[in-house]
Design an enzyme around this catalytic site. Structure first.
Site, PDB file in Angstrom:
ATOM      1  N   SER A 118       0.831  -1.195   0.000  1.00 37.06           N
ATOM      2  CA  SER A 118       0.000   0.000   0.000  1.00 37.06           C
ATOM      3  C   SER A 118       0.874   1.256   0.000  1.00 37.06           C
ATOM      4  O   SER A 118       1.635   1.482  -0.933  1.00 37.06           O
ATOM      5  CB  SER A 118      -0.962  -0.062   1.185  1.00 37.06           C
ATOM      6  OG  SER A 118      -1.992   0.873   1.056  1.00 37.06           O
ATOM      7  N   ASP A 172     -10.001  -4.484  -4.625  1.00 35.09           N
ATOM      8  CA  ASP A 172      -9.409  -3.498  -3.716  1.00 35.09           C
ATOM      9  C   ASP A 172     -10.202  -2.199  -3.783  1.00 35.09           C
ATOM     10  O   ASP A 172     -10.272  -1.551  -4.829  1.00 35.09           O
ATOM     11  CB  ASP A 172      -7.954  -3.250  -4.109  1.00 35.09           C
ATOM     12  CG  ASP A 172      -7.164  -2.528  -3.022  1.00 35.09           C
ATOM     13  OD1 ASP A 172      -7.761  -1.715  -2.300  1.00 35.09           O
ATOM     14  OD2 ASP A 172      -5.955  -2.774  -2.921  1.00 35.09           O
ATOM     15  N   HIS A 203      -8.145  -5.363  -0.232  1.00 33.88           N
ATOM     16  CA  HIS A 203      -6.848  -4.779   0.111  1.00 33.88           C
ATOM     17  C   HIS A 203      -6.163  -5.668   1.133  1.00 33.88           C
ATOM     18  O   HIS A 203      -6.425  -5.569   2.342  1.00 33.88           O
ATOM     19  CB  HIS A 203      -7.086  -3.371   0.680  1.00 33.88           C
ATOM     20  CG  HIS A 203      -5.871  -2.499   0.700  1.00 33.88           C
ATOM     21  ND1 HIS A 203      -5.215  -2.102  -0.443  1.00 33.88           N
ATOM     22  CD2 HIS A 203      -5.212  -1.922   1.741  1.00 33.88           C
ATOM     23  CE1 HIS A 203      -4.212  -1.316  -0.127  1.00 33.88           C
ATOM     24  NE2 HIS A 203      -4.179  -1.191   1.196  1.00 33.88           N
TER      25      HIS A 203
END
Length: 223
Positions: A118, A172, A203
């Site tokens: 991320s 996601d 995610h």
């Protein structure tokens, strides 16, 4: 010089010959991916030292200014959002210090992989592509390439051929896959070798993803 970031370290064998510097996501810390180290032990891999740094605590605009661990400030999570250039540069400097620490411990840059999830993915890609010494590889999970429009001007020739693994979940909702695809295409347009993988997940991490990371590490460590 002592790096400014506190870290957690785990090794997969005695006398590691390669290092993986792994950057966590927004609001997490270095412990976040520590549990995956046993999953990445494999006879086909050399002894690895995993370095998991803690990002500094800072207010994050996207989260109403709440202080949390973050590599840089975030103003939005779409591909046209304003970006924290100064924060990214500071994060790059801090991660570069970790690379240099590994160099002093006998691990040259060409045996170091930068990985991240991320926001950590963004920091790893931003730092690695600009690093003045060739790295073994870059791993970007569920993230994106920040400041992609400056890549052509700022990418260092030393890492122009460094292999990149980008992996993303098709469901996601935090970092949309389209944003990652734009990042992938920006790197590919500059001739960067990018391996692209997607998984049916939100995610997070997928079991197949760990297999793909292990295979990528085996390739870039030259084993």
């Amino acid at each position: 010089m002592t790096p400014t970031l506190e870290t957690i370290e785990r090794t997969t064998g005695p006398a590691p010959t390669h290092s993986v510097i792994w950057l966590h996501g927004l609001g997490a810390d270095g412990h976040d991916f520590e549990p995956i180290v046993p999953e990445l032990i494999h006879p086909g891999l050399p002894a690895l030292r995993f370095v998991f740094p803690h990002a500094p605590v800072r207010p994050v605009t996207l989260n109403q200014g709440m202080p949390m661990r973050a590599w840089y400030d975030l103003y939005g999570l779409d591909r046209d959002a304003r970006e924290d250039i100064d924060g990214l540069r500071a994060a790059r400097h801090a991660v570069t210090e970790l690379i240099e620490q590994e160099n002093r411990r006998g691990i040259p840059a060409e045996r170091i992989v930068l990985a991240g999830f991320s926001q950590g993915c963004a920091t790893a890609l931003y730092t690695g592509l600009r690093h003045p010494e060739r790295l073994a590889g870059l791993i970007g999970l569920s993230g994106y390439l920040p400041l992609r429009n400056t890549l052509a001007a700022e990418r260092h020739p030393a890492n122009a051929g460094t292999p990149v693994l980008m992996a993303h979940g098709t469901m996601d909702m935090v970092v949309p896959m389209a944003y990652a695809e734009v990042s992938r295409d920006a790197m590919a347009a500059q001739g960067q070798p990018v391996e692209w993988r997607t998984y049916p997940m939100p995610h997070g991490l997928h079991p197949q993803e760990l297999d793909d990371i292990r295979a990528f590490l085996a390739r870039v460590t030259g084993v």
